[in-house]
Design an enzyme around this catalytic site. Structure first.
Site, PDB file in Angstrom:
ATOM      1  N   ARG A   4       0.677  -1.163   0.065  1.00  0.00           N
ATOM      2  CA  ARG A   4      -0.164  -0.130   0.088  1.00  0.00           C
ATOM      3  C   ARG A   4       0.829   1.351  -0.056  1.00  0.00           C
ATOM      4  O   ARG A   4       0.560   2.387   0.461  1.00  0.00           O
ATOM      5  CB  ARG A   4      -0.979  -0.083   1.380  1.00  0.00           C
ATOM      6  CG  ARG A   4      -2.171  -1.195   1.127  1.00  0.00           C
ATOM      7  CD  ARG A   4      -3.298  -0.799   1.865  1.00  0.00           C
ATOM      8  NE  ARG A   4      -4.023  -2.005   2.097  1.00  0.00           N
ATOM      9  CZ  ARG A   4      -3.963  -2.806   3.101  1.00  0.00           C
ATOM     10  NH1 ARG A   4      -2.962  -2.566   4.047  1.00  0.00           N
ATOM     11  NH2 ARG A   4      -4.714  -3.947   3.120  1.00  0.00           N
ATOM     12  N   LYS A  41       2.051  11.167 -11.796  1.00  0.00           N
ATOM     13  CA  LYS A  41       0.890  10.005 -12.405  1.00  0.00           C
ATOM     14  C   LYS A  41       1.866   8.865 -12.720  1.00  0.00           C
ATOM     15  O   LYS A  41       2.993   8.859 -13.194  1.00  0.00           O
ATOM     16  CB  LYS A  41       0.884  10.921 -13.697  1.00  0.00           C
ATOM     17  CG  LYS A  41      -0.320  11.931 -13.812  1.00  0.00           C
ATOM     18  CD  LYS A  41      -0.774  11.954 -15.452  1.00  0.00           C
ATOM     19  CE  LYS A  41      -1.868  13.104 -15.009  1.00  0.00           C
ATOM     20  NZ  LYS A  41      -2.589  13.344 -16.522  1.00  0.00           N
ATOM     21  N   GLU A  90       7.414  17.867 -25.813  1.00  0.00           N
ATOM     22  CA  GLU A  90       7.256  18.294 -24.746  1.00  0.00           C
ATOM     23  C   GLU A  90       7.435  19.641 -24.374  1.00  0.00           C
ATOM     24  O   GLU A  90       6.646  20.652 -23.905  1.00  0.00           O
ATOM     25  CB  GLU A  90       7.083  17.296 -23.457  1.00  0.00           C
ATOM     26  CG  GLU A  90       6.552  15.989 -23.691  1.00  0.00           C
ATOM     27  CD  GLU A  90       5.001  15.773 -23.438  1.00  0.00           C
ATOM     28  OE1 GLU A  90       4.318  16.821 -23.071  1.00  0.00           O
ATOM     29  OE2 GLU A  90       4.295  14.834 -23.721  1.00  0.00           O
ATOM     30  N   LYS A 136       5.713  22.605 -15.679  1.00  0.00           N
ATOM     31  CA  LYS A 136       5.011  21.650 -15.164  1.00  0.00           C
ATOM     32  C   LYS A 136       4.620  21.606 -13.702  1.00  0.00           C
ATOM     33  O   LYS A 136       3.602  21.307 -13.119  1.00  0.00           O
ATOM     34  CB  LYS A 136       5.743  20.130 -15.351  1.00  0.00           C
ATOM     35  CG  LYS A 136       4.916  18.810 -14.826  1.00  0.00           C
ATOM     36  CD  LYS A 136       4.627  18.014 -15.816  1.00  0.00           C
ATOM     37  CE  LYS A 136       3.679  16.832 -15.388  1.00  0.00           C
ATOM     38  NZ  LYS A 136       3.766  15.512 -15.962  1.00  0.00           N
ATOM     39  N   GLU A 184      -5.715  16.724 -11.295  1.00  0.00           N
ATOM     40  CA  GLU A 184      -6.207  16.937 -12.373  1.00  0.00           C
ATOM     41  C   GLU A 184      -7.478  17.394 -12.173  1.00  0.00           C
ATOM     42  O   GLU A 184      -8.579  16.779 -13.034  1.00  0.00           O
ATOM     43  CB  GLU A 184      -5.898  15.606 -13.289  1.00  0.00           C
ATOM     44  CG  GLU A 184      -6.233  15.957 -14.856  1.00  0.00           C
ATOM     45  CD  GLU A 184      -5.261  14.984 -15.676  1.00  0.00           C
ATOM     46  OE1 GLU A 184      -5.029  14.088 -15.067  1.00  0.00           O
ATOM     47  OE2 GLU A 184      -4.807  15.285 -16.902  1.00  0.00           O
ATOM     48  N   ARG A 230      -4.526  21.571 -14.539  1.00  0.00           N
ATOM     49  CA  ARG A 230      -3.783  20.411 -14.912  1.00  0.00           C
ATOM     50  C   ARG A 230      -3.946  19.960 -16.292  1.00  0.00           C
ATOM     51  O   ARG A 230      -2.976  19.565 -17.052  1.00  0.00           O
ATOM     52  CB  ARG A 230      -3.631  19.429 -13.807  1.00  0.00           C
ATOM     53  CG  ARG A 230      -2.381  18.182 -14.170  1.00  0.00           C
ATOM     54  CD  ARG A 230      -1.980  17.467 -12.900  1.00  0.00           C
ATOM     55  NE  ARG A 230      -1.178  16.384 -13.517  1.00  0.00           N
ATOM     56  CZ  ARG A 230      -0.477  15.768 -12.566  1.00  0.00           C
ATOM     57  NH1 ARG A 230      -0.577  15.922 -11.276  1.00  0.00           N
ATOM     58  NH2 ARG A 230       0.360  15.021 -12.801  1.00  0.00           N
ATOM     59  N   ASN A 259      -2.461  18.545 -21.135  1.00  0.00           N
ATOM     60  CA  ASN A 259      -2.765  17.413 -22.223  1.00  0.00           C
ATOM     61  C   ASN A 259      -2.621  18.035 -23.510  1.00  0.00           C
ATOM     62  O   ASN A 259      -3.229  17.531 -24.325  1.00  0.00           O
ATOM     63  CB  ASN A 259      -4.256  16.690 -21.882  1.00  0.00           C
ATOM     64  CG  ASN A 259      -3.949  15.840 -20.477  1.00  0.00           C
ATOM     65  OD1 ASN A 259      -2.952  14.973 -20.576  1.00  0.00           O
ATOM     66  ND2 ASN A 259      -4.862  15.793 -19.789  1.00  0.00           N
ATOM     67  N   HIS A 267      -2.489  16.032 -26.550  1.00  0.00           N
ATOM     68  CA  HIS A 267      -2.260  14.532 -25.993  1.00  0.00           C
ATOM     69  C   HIS A 267      -3.632  13.986 -26.315  1.00  0.00           C
ATOM     70  O   HIS A 267      -3.765  12.549 -26.388  1.00  0.00           O
ATOM     71  CB  HIS A 267      -1.966  14.418 -24.526  1.00  0.00           C
ATOM     72  CG  HIS A 267      -0.733  14.861 -24.156  1.00  0.00           C
ATOM     73  ND1 HIS A 267       0.098  15.821 -24.484  1.00  0.00           N
ATOM     74  CD2 HIS A 267       0.239  13.970 -23.567  1.00  0.00           C
ATOM     75  CE1 HIS A 267       1.257  15.746 -23.838  1.00  0.00           C
ATOM     76  NE2 HIS A 267       1.428  14.762 -23.476  1.00  0.00           N
ATOM     77  N   HIS A 285      -2.753  10.420 -27.942  1.00  0.00           N
ATOM     78  CA  HIS A 285      -2.961   9.159 -27.419  1.00  0.00           C
ATOM     79  C   HIS A 285      -3.747   8.414 -28.522  1.00  0.00           C
ATOM     80  O   HIS A 285      -3.280   7.168 -28.266  1.00  0.00           O
ATOM     81  CB  HIS A 285      -3.842   9.425 -26.095  1.00  0.00           C
ATOM     82  CG  HIS A 285      -2.983   9.542 -24.969  1.00  0.00           C
ATOM     83  ND1 HIS A 285      -3.620  10.148 -23.732  1.00  0.00           N
ATOM     84  CD2 HIS A 285      -1.488   9.791 -24.745  1.00  0.00           C
ATOM     85  CE1 HIS A 285      -2.621  10.390 -22.937  1.00  0.00           C
ATOM     86  NE2 HIS A 285      -1.511  10.074 -23.420  1.00  0.00           N
ATOM     87  N   HIS A 307       5.660   8.657 -28.272  1.00  0.00           N
ATOM     88  CA  HIS A 307       4.905   9.647 -27.638  1.00  0.00           C
ATOM     89  C   HIS A 307       5.017  10.906 -27.880  1.00  0.00           C
ATOM     90  O   HIS A 307       3.864  11.630 -28.152  1.00  0.00           O
ATOM     91  CB  HIS A 307       5.215   9.437 -26.005  1.00  0.00           C
ATOM     92  CG  HIS A 307       4.030  10.121 -25.068  1.00  0.00           C
ATOM     93  ND1 HIS A 307       2.697  10.119 -25.071  1.00  0.00           N
ATOM     94  CD2 HIS A 307       4.426  11.187 -24.402  1.00  0.00           C
ATOM     95  CE1 HIS A 307       2.211  10.930 -24.424  1.00  0.00           C
ATOM     96  NE2 HIS A 307       3.264  11.761 -23.759  1.00  0.00           N
TER      97      HIS A 307
END
Lengths: 364, 364
Positions: free
Chosen positions: A122, A144, A186, A230, A240, A244, A248, A251, A255, A268
């Site tokens: 955990r 993330k 990026e 960032k 997010e 935030r 993206n 993206h 994606h 990517h």
């Protein structure tokens, strides 16, 4: 040149340290964080061959017990199966909650190691030592973590912050040029959505398609300004909920392109470059930003040697369908990030399927 | 009788509501939390047959779109494989980040649904509707979610808080007596480590081995006081840095017993009962608490019809070995929770393998 960026997230705060040969400081820096003595270093075969010994020596010199786990590189290996491999090593080496998993590699290694650290016992300590430009300026920052599902990218994951991000710009020398350019996508994104000065610095450099054309100072500047961009966004919106989402930019289409080509045709960064071209054209059409800005962004992307066209044979209707399973969908509407001016972006739900049917063919 | 316990965890705060027929209020209560309209209800075959229709009707009446996912019950199904089944349903029903997963079932269903909710799209809304006594007083509160690893219980997981816990005492009527007693083990635990009055209330009741012997008021009291005990501890130590460890009273040996018998011989509560007997005897031996308290606890456990002996054929050396992979290990030392007096416990590293070699045979 040495810079420290503090990421202020309350009890989850941490530092990003950027310094040449930082990799040899890993043990010392971890020592100062008061972590347990067991460490599992996770890396991929190529990176481990280049830098594994230095990282492990630095840790052992400071009294850590280090085991390592080698995972294949590439989006196609970013699966729960690889996570189980890390769990197996964690068990074999009897890692405890006070132990640390260190990710030495690119975004895939960082995302997977972070998810394993978030979910083993955990949650245990986690440190990022990114070795690709993409991981340095993006993937390693912001917490993330996760893996892909056979039917979509990053569908499985958790928000989990590292205790430290250690960036050694000198390791970029062994990075293939194509991967360097992917990271630059990026960087260009940060220029467009957040940092006009960064955008202009890149405009003033003649060539951006290979590391060797970048003066050392510009590289340091790119790393610091990108990380800071960032961080600025993430500390305002860790999970997010709103702002935030502007990260993206490029993206959403990106994606879909990666997913439909099964992560084999474009990487990517290349997919994001294509996505930025598409989003920029949508923004022009919606009179959200002007053609001159669109042209400046296009030129920067081209100068970096990044693609501006969709991969051949990609069905536009399939792209539209894939968008529907995107995490950014809310109550059935796809939210797009659109640029407003160089250095500012906004979230919009005005990008309809019809608009995309008009714009995407111009990228074919 | 209706009680609300507020769990104050800052931005992760939520309520535990205890009321007869609460299950029919699910839709209304969720409506007030401003959640997205898609819901995935996760349950097991038996519970779903008893209460699935009522829960789904309550949700649909309030405008939610409900899909369901049925997972087999039992610790042996608490695996990443079952999580993948939930992921599959989440994907098929196009759940979004604002959607909700509802766990309708016992601890296994709650732990798995919580982990799936924590890790799908990096975290969605999650609601607990516990249907076993064990889940009501323990598993559904505190944010521990996860699955078992082939080599150990709960090794994979995350801390993830629900948005609401809805407890309907009337559903306990369909709970098998053995499972009721398993839940009572945790209730006795709260009496020993935290709430002397709860302990004494149970001492005053003649029989505790079946639900029908408990007056309705005592049952409500047991639920409220047990939940409040757990909440008291959890809000002081959400991520188990210190105090929260006392909730593991009886669990250190208990987990080893469950794991070594592959979750087939004793259930969780029975294993905890055995673990409490063992820990209590260690505490007597260490002069941490007295024999009179040990006897009172023993009597309460017996009156509840819970086991006080280890399953036959269990090798004590294997128990000691299994303890080493326990999450509660720190720098190689197993930390035990020991009672000090009725209503108070402490964390101790004084329980050595030698002491266990002396005590455990008395439970054979």
């Amino acid at each position: 040149m040495q810079s420290v960026i503090h990421v202020d997230l309350g009890e989850r705060s941490y530092d990003i340290e950027i310094a040449p040969d930082a990799i040899d400081q890993l043990g010392e820096r971890m020592r100062s964080l008061d972590l347990g003595k067991k460490v599992l270093l996770v890396s991929n075969p190529v990176v481990f061959r280049h830098y594994g010994d230095r990282a492990m020596a630095s840790l052992r010199d400071r009294g850590f017990e280090v085991a390592h786990c080698i995972i294949m590189a590439g989006e196609q290996y970013k699966t729960l199966n690889s996570i189980q491999k890390i769990y197996g090593q964690a068990l074999e080496n009897q890692l405890e909650r006070s132990s640390t998993m260190v990710a030495l590699g690119g975004g895939v290694i960082g995302d997977m190691t972070g998810f394993a650290a978030a979910t083993w016992l955990r949650g245990m300590n986690f440190i990022q030592v990114p070795t690709t430009l993409l991981a340095m300026v993006d993937a390693s920052i912001g917490g993330k973590t996760g893996v892909n599902h056979p039917k979509g990218k990053n569908l499985i994951g958790a928000f989990y912050q590292p205790r430290l991000v250690l960036i050694d710009p000198k390791v970029l020398k062994t990075l293939p040029a194509r991967e360097f350019r992917a990271g630059m996508a990026e960087v260009i994104k940060y220029g467009v959505i957040w940092d006009e000065a960064l955008f202009e610095k890149m405009e003033r450099c003649d060539r951006l398609d290979q590391l060797r054309f970048l003066p050392e100072e510009l590289l340091h500047d790119i790393l610091v300004r990108s990380c800071q961009s960032k961080v600025d966004v993430v500390v305002q919106d860790e999970r997010e909920a709103g702002l935030r989402a502007i990260l993206n930019y490029g993206h959403t289409i990106g994606h879909a392109v990666e997913s439909l080509t099964r992560y084999k045709v474009t990487n990517h960064g290349e997919a994001v470059a294509i996505g930025m071209v598409a989003a920029s054209r949508c923004a022009v059409q919606l009179k959200c930003w002007d053609e001159a800005c669109d042209a400046r962004q296009f030129e920067l992307i081209e100068k970096t040697g990044l693609p501006t066209k969709l991969p051949s044979n990609l069905d536009i209707e399939k792209i539209l369908e894939t968008l529907k399973t995107d995490k950014k969908v809310k109550d059935g509407k796809v939210r797009f990030i659109l640029p407003k001016r160089i250095g500012e972006a906004t979230i919009s739900d005005r990008v309809t399927s019809d608009l995309l049917r008009e714009i995407l063919p111009t990228l074919q």
